[in-house]
Write a protein that holds these residues in place. Structure first.
Motif, mmCIF file in Angstrom:
data_model
loop_
_atom_site.group_PDB
_atom_site.id
_atom_site.type_symbol
_atom_site.label_atom_id
_atom_site.label_comp_id
_atom_site.label_asym_id
_atom_site.label_seq_id
_atom_site.Cartn_x
_atom_site.Cartn_y
_atom_site.Cartn_z
ATOM 1 N N LYS A 34 0.845 -1.194 0.000
ATOM 2 C CA LYS A 34 0.000 0.000 0.000
ATOM 3 C C LYS A 34 0.879 1.241 0.000
ATOM 4 O O LYS A 34 1.986 1.215 0.517
ATOM 5 C CB LYS A 34 -0.890 0.025 1.251
ATOM 6 N N PRO A 35 0.389 2.310 -0.562
ATOM 7 C CA PRO A 35 1.201 3.538 -0.538
ATOM 8 C C PRO A 35 1.436 3.964 0.903
ATOM 9 O O PRO A 35 0.521 3.895 1.719
ATOM 10 C CB PRO A 35 0.338 4.566 -1.281
ATOM 11 N N PRO A 36 2.670 4.386 1.220
ATOM 12 C CA PRO A 36 2.989 4.742 2.605
ATOM 13 C C PRO A 36 2.138 5.877 3.148
ATOM 14 O O PRO A 36 1.831 5.912 4.323
ATOM 15 C CB PRO A 36 4.466 5.140 2.553
ATOM 16 N N ALA A 37 1.765 6.783 2.255
ATOM 17 C CA ALA A 37 0.953 7.898 2.740
ATOM 18 C C ALA A 37 -0.529 7.617 2.511
ATOM 19 O O ALA A 37 -1.233 8.371 1.873
ATOM 20 C CB ALA A 37 1.366 9.193 2.051
ATOM 21 N N ALA A 38 -0.973 6.475 3.024
ATOM 22 C CA ALA A 38 -2.385 6.131 2.894
ATOM 23 C C ALA A 38 -3.207 7.167 3.652
ATOM 24 O O ALA A 38 -2.681 7.887 4.487
ATOM 25 C CB ALA A 38 -2.637 4.751 3.472
ATOM 26 N N ALA A 39 -4.486 7.223 3.330
ATOM 27 C CA ALA A 39 -5.342 8.204 3.989
ATOM 28 C C ALA A 39 -5.268 8.008 5.497
ATOM 29 O O ALA A 39 -5.218 6.886 5.990
ATOM 30 C CB ALA A 39 -6.766 8.051 3.491
ATOM 31 N N LYS A 40 -5.229 9.131 6.196
ATOM 32 C CA LYS A 40 -5.097 9.104 7.645
ATOM 33 C C LYS A 40 -6.163 8.209 8.294
ATOM 34 O O LYS A 40 -5.865 7.367 9.135
ATOM 35 C CB LYS A 40 -5.225 10.539 8.154
ATOM 36 N N ALA A 41 -7.403 8.386 7.863
ATOM 37 C CA ALA A 41 -8.495 7.631 8.472
ATOM 38 C C ALA A 41 -8.289 6.125 8.276
ATOM 39 O O ALA A 41 -8.587 5.327 9.169
ATOM 40 C CB ALA A 41 -9.830 8.071 7.898
ATOM 41 N N ASP A 42 -7.769 5.731 7.122
ATOM 42 C CA ASP A 42 -7.537 4.301 6.859
ATOM 43 C C ASP A 42 -6.497 3.734 7.810
ATOM 44 O O ASP A 42 -6.647 2.638 8.332
ATOM 45 C CB ASP A 42 -7.077 4.092 5.417
ATOM 46 N N LEU A 43 -5.423 4.481 8.011
ATOM 47 C CA LEU A 43 -4.370 4.039 8.929
ATOM 48 C C LEU A 43 -4.913 3.862 10.351
ATOM 49 O O LEU A 43 -4.664 2.863 11.016
ATOM 50 C CB LEU A 43 -3.251 5.072 8.971
ATOM 51 N N PHE A 44 -5.655 4.858 10.793
ATOM 52 C CA PHE A 44 -6.224 4.793 12.141
ATOM 53 C C PHE A 44 -7.218 3.635 12.252
ATOM 54 O O PHE A 44 -7.290 2.963 13.262
ATOM 55 C CB PHE A 44 -6.909 6.125 12.500
ATOM 56 N N ARG A 45 -7.969 3.421 11.196
ATOM 57 C CA ARG A 45 -8.933 2.319 11.191
ATOM 58 C C ARG A 45 -8.206 0.983 11.339
ATOM 59 O O ARG A 45 -8.591 0.126 12.118
ATOM 60 C CB ARG A 45 -9.732 2.352 9.884
ATOM 61 N N GLU A 46 -7.127 0.827 10.584
ATOM 62 C CA GLU A 46 -6.354 -0.413 10.671
ATOM 63 C C GLU A 46 -5.768 -0.612 12.056
ATOM 64 O O GLU A 46 -5.732 -1.713 12.576
ATOM 65 C CB GLU A 46 -5.232 -0.418 9.630
ATOM 66 N N ILE B 213 -7.031 0.506 14.879
ATOM 67 C CA ILE B 213 -8.110 0.114 15.801
ATOM 68 C C ILE B 213 -8.495 -1.347 15.590
ATOM 69 O O ILE B 213 -8.684 -2.107 16.542
ATOM 70 C CB ILE B 213 -9.352 1.036 15.596
ATOM 71 N N LEU B 214 -8.573 -1.758 14.317
ATOM 72 C CA LEU B 214 -8.955 -3.149 14.035
ATOM 73 C C LEU B 214 -7.932 -4.119 14.606
ATOM 74 O O LEU B 214 -8.271 -5.115 15.238
ATOM 75 C CB LEU B 214 -9.102 -3.368 12.524
ATOM 76 N N LYS B 215 -6.652 -3.806 14.396
ATOM 77 C CA LYS B 215 -5.577 -4.663 14.876
ATOM 78 C C LYS B 215 -5.608 -4.750 16.408
ATOM 79 O O LYS B 215 -5.487 -5.819 17.005
ATOM 80 C CB LYS B 215 -4.239 -4.061 14.418
ATOM 81 N N TRP B 216 -5.799 -3.617 16.999
ATOM 82 C CA TRP B 216 -5.805 -3.514 18.447
ATOM 83 C C TRP B 216 -6.992 -4.291 19.030
ATOM 84 O O TRP B 216 -6.848 -5.053 19.989
ATOM 85 C CB TRP B 216 -5.870 -2.029 18.770
ATOM 86 N N VAL C 122 -13.426 5.251 11.664
ATOM 87 C CA VAL C 122 -12.315 4.634 12.386
ATOM 88 C C VAL C 122 -12.811 3.753 13.526
ATOM 89 O O VAL C 122 -12.337 2.631 13.727
ATOM 90 C CB VAL C 122 -11.350 5.718 12.934
ATOM 91 N N LEU C 123 -13.795 4.242 14.287
ATOM 92 C CA LEU C 123 -14.234 3.516 15.483
ATOM 93 C C LEU C 123 -15.476 2.655 15.240
ATOM 94 O O LEU C 123 -16.015 2.084 16.178
ATOM 95 C CB LEU C 123 -14.518 4.500 16.627
ATOM 96 N N ASP C 124 -15.890 2.560 14.005
ATOM 97 C CA ASP C 124 -17.102 1.793 13.673
ATOM 98 C C ASP C 124 -17.047 0.398 14.295
ATOM 99 O O ASP C 124 -16.027 -0.278 14.171
ATOM 100 C CB ASP C 124 -17.216 1.704 12.146
#
Lengths: 72, 262
Positions: B39-51, B53-56, B105-107
């Motif tokens: 994935k591009p390193p500068a993925a959308a901020k919301a996507d990174l945060f979503r990932e 939260i999901l991982k966590w 992100v928190l869905d």
């Protein structure tokens, strides 16, 4: 709220300090990058795990390595 | 203003886990996975945060006990996660995500966004007169403004230092519960030098206020718990201070202070 103090279970993590030589730290960091560990701390934990597993699975090999370590 | 995406994720991860190392590991793991997945390193901020939260959540929700020394074992040993209201507060006031992004992100959110944000802000309003703050800032106007912001949330400001040396001396003298430091003090020494000078004798969370967001949160040895970017919004400072003061942290090696009830 779920994290209010009265009901919060306590953390079960301890921070340890370890002393290593510069050259040893370089070895840890090399291992970390080769194995894509998320952090130095994660790398050290993985290495401890490997050491413990080796001691269990091949005690002779582990003892031999330890012996070499002390003699070096 | 807000931090660049990767630093912002790192800061959020540290806040969520209430630990610098654990936060960095988790944030690092997400970033590494993205790189591996191409994935591009500068993925959308919301996507990174979503990932993140999901991982966590995946780590916290797993039924089986993780293996000793695994990252999951580490994360699960870190104690309870912040409430949803606090996550909303952090994402909104500190990370600068929009309502739509936070809902994504928190869905799934258990309550409407506005209600959670209100709950989070109510946490800030809690009185904290017994908590002491030290401000290390060479600009008198900014120092005075920060003092107001802190006093408005009921925190007692025990000192205003203008140099790194003064800051270090003051920290040792007044033993503050939190330090707010300008990252780039005038002269040769910086807020980092002040922190280095006192952190062996007095440990407390540090919030850096900086006009140079690209220079901080790179995973180096002395790092702040929070970085607020100038020009800052008072809500961001208050959210960071409240989070630092309310979160159970552990700095020391001995278990007593590690599990101390804050």
């Amino acid at each position: 709220m779920s994290n209010e103090k009265s009901s919060a279970p306590e953390k079960r993590v301890e921070k340890l300090q370890i002393m290593v030589a510069d050259s040893e730290l370089a070895m840890i960091d090399d291992w970390r990058f080769e194995n894509r560990a998320a952090s130095r701390s994660a790398a050290i934990r993985s290495l401890i795990y490997l050491g413990l597993e080796l001691t269990k699975s091949d005690p002779d090999a582990a003892a031999k390595l330890l012996d070499q370590l002390d003699r070096a | 203003m807000f931090l660049p995406v990767s630093a912002s994720l790192r800061q959020f991860a540290r806040a969520v886990t209430a630990d610098r190392l654990a936060g960095d590991e988790l944030a690092g793991a997400i970033t590494a996975e993205n790189i591996r997945a191409g994935k591009p390193p500068a993925a959308a901020k919301a996507d990174l945060f979503r990932e993140f939260i999901l991982k966590w959540r995946e780590i916290l929700d797993a039924n089986s006990r993780p293996r000793p020394f695994s990252s999951a074992e580490y994360v699960r040993s870190l104690g309870p996660p912040p409430s949803e209201a606090r996550l909303v507060l952090l994402l909104n006031d500190i990370c600068g995500l929009s309502q739509r992004d936070i809902e994504y992100v928190l869905d799934p959110l258990s309550k409407p966004f506005a209600e959670l944000l209100k709950e989070g802000r109510a946490v800030i309003a809690r009185q904290r007169e017994e908590r002491k703050a030290l401000i290390v800032e060479d600009e008198p106007l900014i120092a005075a403004d920060l003092k107001d912001v802190l006093e408005n949330m009921g925190v007692t400001v025990v000192g205003l230092a203008r140099t790194a040396d003064q800051g270090a001396r003051e920290a040792l003298k007044s033993a503050p519960d939190i330090v707010l430091a300008d990252y780039n003090l005038d002269g040769q020494k910086t807020g980092v030098d002040a922190v280095i000078a006192f952190q062996d004798s007095h440990q407390c969370p540090v919030i850096f206020i900086t006009g140079y967001p690209d220079d901080v949160l790179k995973g180096e040895d002395v790092e702040p718990d929070f970085v607020i970017v100038k020009p800052y919004r008072p809500e961001a400072v208050q959210a960071a201070v409240a989070h630092c003061l309310d979160t159970e942290r552990f700095f020391a090696i001995d278990a007593d202070s590690a599990n101390g009830d804050l």
